[in-house]
Design a protein around this motif. Structure first.
Motif, short mmCIF file in Angstrom:
data_model
loop_
_atom_site.label_atom_id
_atom_site.label_comp_id
_atom_site.label_asym_id
_atom_site.label_seq_id
_atom_site.Cartn_x
_atom_site.Cartn_y
_atom_site.Cartn_z
N THR A 92 1.30 3.98 -3.05
CA THR A 92 0.90 5.44 -2.77
C THR A 92 2.01 6.52 -3.28
N THR A 93 3.15 6.02 -2.72
CA THR A 93 4.34 6.83 -3.34
C THR A 93 4.56 6.72 -4.86
N THR A 126 2.03 -3.48 -6.99
CA THR A 126 2.17 -2.07 -6.78
C THR A 126 1.49 -1.31 -7.94
N ALA A 164 0.70 -1.37 -0.06
CA ALA A 164 0.00 -0.12 0.20
C ALA A 164 0.61 1.42 -0.02
N PHE A 165 1.95 1.50 0.64
CA PHE A 165 2.74 2.58 0.91
C PHE A 165 3.58 2.75 -0.50
N ALA A 181 -0.98 1.24 -7.53
CA ALA A 181 -0.91 2.68 -7.71
C ALA A 181 -1.84 3.37 -8.91
N ALA A 216 2.18 6.36 -6.99
CA ALA A 216 0.85 6.97 -7.70
C ALA A 216 1.14 8.85 -7.58
N ILE A 217 1.79 9.23 -6.54
CA ILE A 217 2.14 10.63 -6.30
C ILE A 217 3.04 11.01 -7.24
N LEU A 249 -5.05 4.46 -7.32
CA LEU A 249 -4.90 5.72 -6.85
C LEU A 249 -4.62 6.72 -7.91
N ASP A 250 -3.97 6.46 -8.86
CA ASP A 250 -3.85 7.52 -9.96
C ASP A 250 -5.12 8.01 -10.64
#
Length: 412
Positions: A101-102, A161, A97-98, A165, A104-105, A168-169
């Motif tokens: 997130t990174t 991943t 999950a982490f 991502a 996606a950002i 989230l994207d």
């Protein structure tokens, strides 16, 4: 009526059924070019993506975009993402999950700045430049899903991943797009636009809560109930029904339908029927619906009509789109402690814009934010980023020494 008049009349009557020929030709061409692609050492999806360009207005002009093919293609991508959800290891998904997130950002910030900067460098006004930056934020992971499935890496750490991502994207992209549309609309700027953005964020949050609750508590009970039906292929019918319903629910809440179907597959992956359901949906989807999805991407392109004056900007924009996604997402991977090669695999898996990029481009031209020339540029970005994704993933996986095991059971 003589013989020749009868023939002419039959041809005229058959013209209303030309779509049957189109569908048969597309499926055959997708299979053929997919096979030829593997012969030159590429994932079969690379060849499949060329079908629409070859058969469509750009080259042979045999088939044109139409609502029937477009809607069948939409079913194809929904089922493809549903299968991706079924095959996702939820425990691995949670562990990553982490990283998701990174990644996606990184995949949002750098492409947005790249598109914005290049557009302003070419003299476009700020509103247009911001919209072009928003276009580059888009990610369509369906192409990566197919490529990773062929290479047997969908369940790897990189694969999960990329999937996380991408979800989230999509959410971040929808929020940014809504904010840009609110701020660029004549009377919607300011408080009204911010208020609408808040409502959208709330709707997205509600969707995920409702989808998870239904998936965890309702779907298993429904599955037990429908298995009592004395009809054929009950499990397959149930899977297709709930995938389509979750996709529709996603659209109702302002989330892409492919996100809805992916969440549905993710929840059903927790049931004992996961493997059987996967095999049945594969057998239902890959002979017909999924090939139409791949072909439709190229059909919407017509590179014959592109203004020569926009070519250089289009080429540079495509390069920026690809590099910024790879670098941005790879940096996110490095933050999550991936090694360099794994980070590049993740970055390559996030490159394709696919149907998500097309949707954003269509909204821009319908709202009068971008011109026809910029729409053509966006089309080049979508096609180029989609075509390079399978070879890039294969290249970086090969460098890792992980392409020896290919999932031969999958052949869309």
């Amino acid at each position: 009526m003589n013989f020749w008049e009868s023939i002419v009349n039959s041809v005229e009557e058959a013209s209303s059924f030309y779509f049957l020929f189109e569908l048969a030709l597309i499926v055959f061409a997708v299979k053929l070019l997919g096979h030829l692609s593997t012969k030159i050492g590429q994932p079969s999806v690379f060849g499949k993506l060329l079908v629409g360009i070859l058969l469509g207005p750009t080259v042979l002009n045999l088939i044109h975009p139409n609502p029937l093919i477009s809607e069948l293609a939409e079913i194809g991508v929904i089922l493809l993402m549903f299968l991706a959800g079924l095959e996702t290891d939820l425990q691995e998904f949670k562990k990553n999950a982490f990283a998701a997130t990174t990644v996606a950002i990184g995949g949002v910030v750098l492409p947005f700045l790249g598109g914005l900067g290049l557009s302003m460098l070419f003299g476009f006004e700020t509103t247009v430049a911001v919209y072009v930056g928003t276009l580059l934020v888009a990610t369509s992971v369906s192409i990566s899903v197919q490529t990773l499935r062929e290479l047997g890496k969908l369940k790897s750490r990189e694969g999960t991943t990329i999937l996380g991502a991408a979800v989230l994207d999509d959410v971040l992209g929808i929020i940014i797009l809504s904010a840009v549309l609110g701020l660029t609309a004549g009377g919607s700027a300011g408080a009204g636009g911010i208020g609408d953005l808040g409502v959208l964020v709330a709707k997205i949050a509600v969707f995920f809560v409702v989808a998870v609750l239904i998936g965890y508590y309702v779907l298993p009970a429904l599955l037990k109930f429908v298995q009592r039906f004395q009809v054929s292929q009950t499990l397959l019918a149930f899977a297709v029904i709930v995938a389509l319903l979750f996709a529709y629910m996603g659209e109702l809440f302002g989330v892409a339908g492919i996100v809805g179907s992916y969440v549905c597959g993710l929840m059903l992956s927790l049931t004992p029927h996961r493997e059987e359901m996967t095999h049945k949906v594969e057998a239902f989807s890959y002979p017909f619906f999924v090939p139409l999805f791949f072909a439709n991407i190229g059909l919407v392109a017509n590179f014959r009509e592109i203004n020569p004056e926009i070519i250089w900007f289009s080429v540079l924009l495509a390069i920026v789109a690809i590099l910024c996604k790879v670098i941005g997402c790879a940096l996110g991977g490095k933050v999550a402690k991936f090694n360099t090669k794994s980070s590049l695999v993740v970055g390559a898996g996030m490159v394709a814009r696919g149907e998500v990029g097309l949707i954003i481009a269509m909204i821009g031209i319908e709202r009068g934010i971008i011109s026809n020339d910029l729409f053509s540029a966006a089309l080049i970005v979508v096609i180029a980023s989609t075509l390079v994704t399978p070879p890039l993933i294969k290249l970086f996986l090969k460098e890792k020494g992980e392409t020896d095991t290919v999932k031969t059971s999958v052949g869309a």
